[in-house]
Design a protein around this motif. Sequence first.
Motif, PDB file in Angstrom:
ATOM      1  N   VAL A  69       0.818  -1.219   0.000  1.00 26.07           N
ATOM      2  CA  VAL A  69       0.000   0.000   0.000  1.00 26.07           C
ATOM      3  C   VAL A  69       0.848   1.263   0.000  1.00 26.07           C
ATOM      4  O   VAL A  69       0.654   2.166  -0.835  1.00 26.07           O
ATOM      5  CB  VAL A  69      -0.962   0.000   1.202  1.00 26.07           C
ATOM      6  N   MET A  70       1.800   1.347   0.908  1.00 24.55           N
ATOM      7  CA  MET A  70       2.606   2.567   1.001  1.00 24.55           C
ATOM      8  C   MET A  70       3.415   2.815  -0.272  1.00 24.55           C
ATOM      9  O   MET A  70       3.427   3.944  -0.789  1.00 24.55           O
ATOM     10  CB  MET A  70       3.473   2.522   2.253  1.00 24.55           C
ATOM     11  N   PRO A  71       4.100   1.818  -0.841  1.00 23.92           N
ATOM     12  CA  PRO A  71       4.795   2.060  -2.112  1.00 23.92           C
ATOM     13  C   PRO A  71       3.850   2.466  -3.245  1.00 23.92           C
ATOM     14  O   PRO A  71       4.199   3.310  -4.078  1.00 23.92           O
ATOM     15  CB  PRO A  71       5.463   0.706  -2.403  1.00 23.92           C
ATOM     16  N   GLN A  74       2.819   6.142  -2.810  1.00 23.91           N
ATOM     17  CA  GLN A  74       3.914   7.029  -3.198  1.00 23.91           C
ATOM     18  C   GLN A  74       4.081   7.071  -4.712  1.00 23.91           C
ATOM     19  O   GLN A  74       4.312   8.133  -5.292  1.00 23.91           O
ATOM     20  CB  GLN A  74       5.198   6.582  -2.516  1.00 23.91           C
ATOM     21  N   LYS A  75       3.950   5.925  -5.358  1.00 28.64           N
ATOM     22  CA  LYS A  75       4.032   5.883  -6.820  1.00 28.64           C
ATOM     23  C   LYS A  75       2.917   6.694  -7.454  1.00 28.64           C
ATOM     24  O   LYS A  75       3.093   7.320  -8.510  1.00 28.64           O
ATOM     25  CB  LYS A  75       3.966   4.434  -7.301  1.00 28.64           C
ATOM     26  N   GLY A  76       1.749   6.726  -6.797  1.00 28.39           N
ATOM     27  CA  GLY A  76       0.612   7.475  -7.297  1.00 28.39           C
ATOM     28  C   GLY A  76       0.639   8.945  -6.949  1.00 28.39           C
ATOM     29  O   GLY A  76      -0.310   9.676  -7.264  1.00 28.39           O
ATOM     30  N   GLY A  77       1.711   9.407  -6.282  1.00 28.45           N
ATOM     31  CA  GLY A  77       1.878  10.832  -6.032  1.00 28.45           C
ATOM     32  C   GLY A  77       1.591  11.302  -4.625  1.00 28.45           C
ATOM     33  O   GLY A  77       1.704  12.506  -4.340  1.00 28.45           O
ATOM     34  N   VAL A  78       1.236  10.403  -3.715  1.00 33.44           N
ATOM     35  CA  VAL A  78       0.993  10.808  -2.328  1.00 33.44           C
ATOM     36  C   VAL A  78       2.341  11.041  -1.650  1.00 33.44           C
ATOM     37  O   VAL A  78       3.194  10.155  -1.631  1.00 33.44           O
ATOM     38  CB  VAL A  78       0.189   9.732  -1.564  1.00 33.44           C
ATOM     39  N   LYS A  79       2.517  12.213  -1.087  1.00 32.60           N
ATOM     40  CA  LYS A  79       3.805  12.586  -0.519  1.00 32.60           C
ATOM     41  C   LYS A  79       3.901  12.349   0.992  1.00 32.60           C
ATOM     42  O   LYS A  79       5.000  12.327   1.546  1.00 32.60           O
ATOM     43  CB  LYS A  79       4.096  14.055  -0.824  1.00 32.60           C
ATOM     44  N   GLN A  80       2.757  12.194   1.639  1.00 30.19           N
ATOM     45  CA  GLN A  80       2.803  12.046   3.095  1.00 30.19           C
ATOM     46  C   GLN A  80       1.549  11.344   3.584  1.00 30.19           C
ATOM     47  O   GLN A  80       0.445  11.561   3.066  1.00 30.19           O
ATOM     48  CB  GLN A  80       2.921  13.419   3.767  1.00 30.19           C
ATOM     49  N   ARG A  81       1.725  10.487   4.574  1.00 33.97           N
ATOM     50  CA  ARG A  81       0.599   9.857   5.266  1.00 33.97           C
ATOM     51  C   ARG A  81       0.998   9.631   6.712  1.00 33.97           C
ATOM     52  O   ARG A  81       2.086   9.151   6.998  1.00 33.97           O
ATOM     53  CB  ARG A  81       0.232   8.515   4.628  1.00 33.97           C
ATOM     54  N   ILE A 112      -4.232   5.433  -6.520  1.00 32.97           N
ATOM     55  CA  ILE A 112      -4.142   3.994  -6.785  1.00 32.97           C
ATOM     56  C   ILE A 112      -4.287   3.723  -8.276  1.00 32.97           C
ATOM     57  O   ILE A 112      -3.549   2.910  -8.859  1.00 32.97           O
ATOM     58  CB  ILE A 112      -5.211   3.223  -5.988  1.00 32.97           C
ATOM     59  N   VAL A 113      -5.220   4.410  -8.931  1.00 31.92           N
ATOM     60  CA  VAL A 113      -5.392   4.253 -10.379  1.00 31.92           C
ATOM     61  C   VAL A 113      -4.171   4.786 -11.114  1.00 31.92           C
ATOM     62  O   VAL A 113      -3.704   4.174 -12.086  1.00 31.92           O
ATOM     63  CB  VAL A 113      -6.665   4.970 -10.860  1.00 31.92           C
ATOM     64  N   LYS A 114      -3.630   5.896 -10.658  1.00 33.44           N
ATOM     65  CA  LYS A 114      -2.430   6.448 -11.295  1.00 33.44           C
ATOM     66  C   LYS A 114      -1.269   5.469 -11.224  1.00 33.44           C
ATOM     67  O   LYS A 114      -0.484   5.347 -12.167  1.00 33.44           O
ATOM     68  CB  LYS A 114      -2.036   7.770 -10.614  1.00 33.44           C
ATOM     69  N   ALA A 115      -1.162   4.785 -10.110  1.00 37.24           N
ATOM     70  CA  ALA A 115      -0.033   3.881  -9.908  1.00 37.24           C
ATOM     71  C   ALA A 115      -0.225   2.535 -10.587  1.00 37.24           C
ATOM     72  O   ALA A 115       0.730   1.962 -11.132  1.00 37.24           O
ATOM     73  CB  ALA A 115       0.206   3.669  -8.416  1.00 37.24           C
ATOM     74  N   VAL A 264       7.592  11.510   1.869  1.00 38.12           N
ATOM     75  CA  VAL A 264       8.544  11.392   0.762  1.00 38.12           C
ATOM     76  C   VAL A 264       9.714  12.320   1.002  1.00 38.12           C
ATOM     77  O   VAL A 264       9.539  13.499   1.334  1.00 38.12           O
ATOM     78  CB  VAL A 264       7.863  11.728  -0.582  1.00 38.12           C
ATOM     79  N   GLY A 265      10.915  11.762   0.900  1.00 35.24           N
ATOM     80  CA  GLY A 265      12.117  12.542   1.125  1.00 35.24           C
ATOM     81  C   GLY A 265      12.600  12.472   2.546  1.00 35.24           C
ATOM     82  O   GLY A 265      13.633  13.045   2.881  1.00 35.24           O
TER      83      GLY A 265
END
Length: 270
Positions: A69-71, A74-81, A112-115, A264-265
């Motif tokens: 889920v976390m990867p 991040q692949k779908g553009g989420v920078k923080q959770r 999720i769709v983006k990733a 991220v980062g």
Amino acid sequence: MKRTTAVRTWLVWSTVLCAALGVNYGLTAQTPAAGAQGAAPARQLLGVTVTHIKPELLTEWQEWQKSEVMPTLQKGGVKQRDAWQTVIGESFEYAMVTPLENFAQRDGQGPIVKALGEQGAQAYGAKNRRFVTSVRTLVVAERPDLSYAPERKEPPTLGVLSITSIVPGRVTDYENHVKTDVLPLQKQAQSLGYLVSQTVFGGDGNEFVSMTLVNSFADFDKGPAAVRVLGAAGAAKLATKAAGIIAHTERTVCRYDPNLSFKVGKSTSR
């Protein structure tokens, strides 16, 4: 069971969670810049997902969160959770808090769709549904004008999440009560943080979520800030000022989970 919760935070939670939300320590530790002179500071929007996990699948769900889920997010553009787990309240409950730039961010494809694409997202959703008994999503807005957030470099450990429903027509009175009475007490008591957000969508429109940060359960033995600063009699007198303003308050205790959180980062423990 009817839920009046905005965040099990957190929050807040966090959120508000959180109530949170919950609430996001990396954002609330900073004071948002005001726009034009005299303008109110911008309010950070937070997307909150409150999930109840099937008890027998909890460990498997936690591993799935870390490995897939976390990867994917991040692949779908989420920078923080930020992840918060309820530890006194409903069991097997988690609140995931993610900053939102604006509401337009929710238009178009989700992360999720983006990733994974449409078919991959469908398989992802099917797997997710196997783990959960219920999911609720909300959008809350941080209220820095009602918060006390000393700068901190490390995430919090625990938070007392208070979900407060205000009597219709008394929201302004409640805001003034927090500014003039509650925040000075939090500062005098040298609180680790008192973070407030307000439900925008997905819950009671007259609902506020506050998160009082603490280091350990032993901190609860010291008593609430009002009692420590004013004494029992003074705290009781202060409580009468809120009479007729607050319709209902629900409190839970949440624990920040760094293993299910990311930025991220910035490295996180796994």
